[in-house]
Write a protein that holds these residues in place. Structure first.
Motif, short mmCIF file in Angstrom:
data_model
loop_
_atom_site.label_atom_id
_atom_site.label_comp_id
_atom_site.label_asym_id
_atom_site.label_seq_id
_atom_site.Cartn_x
_atom_site.Cartn_y
_atom_site.Cartn_z
N ILE A 99 0.85 -1.18 0.00
CA ILE A 99 0.00 0.00 0.00
C ILE A 99 0.89 1.23 0.00
CG2 ILE A 99 -1.76 1.26 1.28
CD1 ILE A 99 -2.48 -1.45 2.60
N ASP A 100 0.54 2.22 -0.79
CA ASP A 100 1.29 3.48 -0.79
C ASP A 100 0.83 4.28 0.42
OD1 ASP A 100 2.55 5.87 -1.24
OD2 ASP A 100 2.05 5.98 -3.36
N ILE A 101 1.40 3.96 1.58
CA ILE A 101 0.91 4.56 2.81
C ILE A 101 1.17 6.07 2.87
CG2 ILE A 101 0.99 2.43 4.15
CD1 ILE A 101 3.64 3.33 5.32
N VAL A 102 2.25 6.52 2.25
CA VAL A 102 2.53 7.95 2.23
C VAL A 102 1.45 8.68 1.46
CG1 VAL A 102 4.13 9.74 1.47
CG2 VAL A 102 5.02 7.65 2.54
N HIS A 103 1.10 8.15 0.28
CA HIS A 103 0.03 8.76 -0.53
C HIS A 103 -1.29 8.77 0.24
CE1 HIS A 103 -2.77 9.61 -3.77
NE2 HIS A 103 -3.43 8.53 -3.42
N GLU A 104 -1.61 7.64 0.86
CA GLU A 104 -2.89 7.55 1.58
C GLU A 104 -2.97 8.59 2.69
OE1 GLU A 104 -5.49 5.82 0.87
OE2 GLU A 104 -4.66 4.57 -0.73
N LEU A 105 -1.88 8.78 3.42
CA LEU A 105 -1.90 9.74 4.53
C LEU A 105 -1.84 11.18 4.03
CD1 LEU A 105 0.41 7.78 6.96
CD2 LEU A 105 -1.99 8.36 7.37
N GLU A 106 -1.08 11.43 2.99
CA GLU A 106 -0.98 12.80 2.46
C GLU A 106 -2.26 13.24 1.75
OE1 GLU A 106 2.55 12.99 0.09
OE2 GLU A 106 3.87 13.26 1.83
N ALA A 107 -3.09 12.29 1.38
CA ALA A 107 -4.35 12.63 0.69
C ALA A 107 -5.37 13.26 1.64
CB ALA A 107 -4.95 11.38 0.04
N ALA A 108 -5.14 13.11 2.95
CA ALA A 108 -6.08 13.64 3.93
C ALA A 108 -5.56 14.94 4.54
CB ALA A 108 -6.32 12.61 5.04
N ARG A 109 -6.49 15.83 4.88
CA ARG A 109 -6.16 17.07 5.56
C ARG A 109 -6.69 16.99 6.99
NH1 ARG A 109 -7.17 17.31 0.52
NH2 ARG A 109 -9.44 17.23 0.75
N ARG A 110 -5.86 17.37 7.95
CA ARG A 110 -6.18 17.20 9.37
C ARG A 110 -6.25 18.55 10.08
NH1 ARG A 110 -2.91 13.78 7.29
NH2 ARG A 110 -3.39 11.54 7.39
N GLU A 111 -7.16 18.62 11.04
CA GLU A 111 -7.32 19.84 11.82
C GLU A 111 -7.70 19.47 13.24
OE1 GLU A 111 -10.52 23.49 11.95
OE2 GLU A 111 -9.83 22.83 9.97
N VAL A 112 -7.16 20.22 14.20
CA VAL A 112 -7.46 20.02 15.61
C VAL A 112 -8.07 21.30 16.15
CG1 VAL A 112 -6.49 19.53 17.89
CG2 VAL A 112 -5.53 18.41 15.87
N GLY A 113 -9.16 21.18 16.88
CA GLY A 113 -9.79 22.38 17.41
C GLY A 113 -10.78 22.05 18.51
N GLU A 114 -11.83 22.84 18.62
CA GLU A 114 -12.87 22.63 19.61
C GLU A 114 -14.21 22.46 18.90
OE1 GLU A 114 -12.88 25.93 22.29
OE2 GLU A 114 -11.27 25.11 23.53
N GLY A 115 -15.14 21.83 19.58
CA GLY A 115 -16.47 21.66 19.05
C GLY A 115 -17.46 21.53 20.19
N ARG A 116 -18.69 21.85 19.95
CA ARG A 116 -19.72 21.75 20.99
C ARG A 116 -20.58 20.52 20.75
NH1 ARG A 116 -21.91 24.39 25.05
NH2 ARG A 116 -20.52 26.19 24.78
N ILE A 117 -20.76 19.73 21.79
CA ILE A 117 -21.64 18.57 21.76
C ILE A 117 -22.59 18.67 22.94
CG2 ILE A 117 -20.00 17.11 20.52
CD1 ILE A 117 -19.18 15.86 23.17
N ALA A 118 -23.44 17.66 23.09
CA ALA A 118 -24.44 17.71 24.17
C ALA A 118 -23.79 17.87 25.54
CB ALA A 118 -25.30 16.46 24.13
N ALA A 119 -22.61 17.28 25.73
CA ALA A 119 -21.93 17.32 27.03
C ALA A 119 -21.19 18.62 27.27
CB ALA A 119 -20.97 16.15 27.15
N GLY A 120 -21.07 19.48 26.26
CA GLY A 120 -20.37 20.75 26.41
C GLY A 120 -19.34 20.97 25.31
N VAL A 121 -18.39 21.86 25.55
CA VAL A 121 -17.33 22.14 24.58
C VAL A 121 -16.23 21.10 24.75
CG1 VAL A 121 -15.60 23.79 23.81
CG2 VAL A 121 -17.85 24.60 24.57
N GLY A 122 -15.89 20.44 23.65
CA GLY A 122 -14.89 19.39 23.71
C GLY A 122 -13.79 19.58 22.68
N ARG A 123 -12.87 18.64 22.69
CA ARG A 123 -11.80 18.60 21.69
C ARG A 123 -12.35 17.99 20.41
NH1 ARG A 123 -6.95 21.00 23.82
NH2 ARG A 123 -6.79 20.44 26.02
#
Length: 216
Positions: free
Chosen positions: A2-26
């Motif tokens: 498997i071209d694992i480098v291609h598979e991983l580079e094809a995705a874009r990643r972001e880390v932040g905050e979001g609101r769910i029923a339990a409150g503000v989460g990661r």
């Protein structure tokens, strides 16, 4: 192979905050484009028979408000289903002792020029600070990178890895998880995390997903 480098580079990643029923989460967010019609991607994500071929066997009541369970993994409730563009579910491991034990997963699909399908995933959870300090976004993000790999192979071939468990411990599998962990570390730094803390989290995530083989 498997071209694992291609598979991983094809995705874009972001880390932040979001609101769910339990409150503000990661929140961790993944975006990837597939050269596959939207309806086919939607079917792969919602057809129980196909889900079991690229992710895990699933059982449940497949309707709005119904519950589902992945074999040996998470389960939850179907919160929203807007065919063929949006699916939202709660995501729970084990027993629920408080609202914070219930995370939320949302997947959105859209069509781009040329019939390409854009896949967007957002997983939001209330994460204890000690757990976040230890693993960062990689604890969840690496697992979803593995899921997207399975989906990618399935959309291209109709199937996926012959033996996913064996592959995970193979040299190729361990390399994939380490590269994924590094990519999530980069996304965490881009979100403003301290570089030293990121390095610790990446090392711990590597040790969890890709432990060094035992010496005979």
């Amino acid at each position: 192979m498997i071209d694992i480098v291609h598979e991983l580079e094809a995705a874009r990643r972001e880390v932040g905050e979001g609101r769910i029923a339990a409150g503000v989460g990661r929140a961790i967010r993944l975006q990837r484009d597939y050269d596959t019609p939207l309806e086919d991607v939607w079917d792969a994500l919602t057809n129980p028979e196909r889900i079991g071929r690229w992710f895990l066997p699933i059982s449940g009541d497949y309707r709005l408000g119904g519950r589902y369970q992945f074999e040996g993994n998470a389960g939850g409730e179907i919160v929203a289903c807007e065919r063929p563009n949006r699916l939202k579910v709660t995501w729970v491991y084990g027993e629920v002792t408080s609202a914070a034990d219930v995370s939320e997963l949302e997947v959105r699909l859209s069509t781009l020029e040329g019939g390409v399908t854009r896949f967007e995933l957002e997983h939001t959870a209330i994460v204890p600070e000690d757990a976040w300090s230890m693993y960062g976004p990689g604890a969840v993000g690496v697992g979803w990178d593995g899921g997207l790999l399975g989906l990618s192979l399935h959309l291209r071939t109709g199937e996926t890895l012959a033996d996913p468990i064996a592959w995970q411990s193979s040299d190729e599998g361990r390399a994939f998880f380490k590269l994924s962990s590094t990519a999530w570390g980069a996304a965490n730094r881009a979100a403003g995390a301290d570089p030293d803390a990121v390095a610790v989290a990446v090392a711990n995530t590597n040790a969890f997903y890709a432990p060094e083989p035992e010496t005979p």
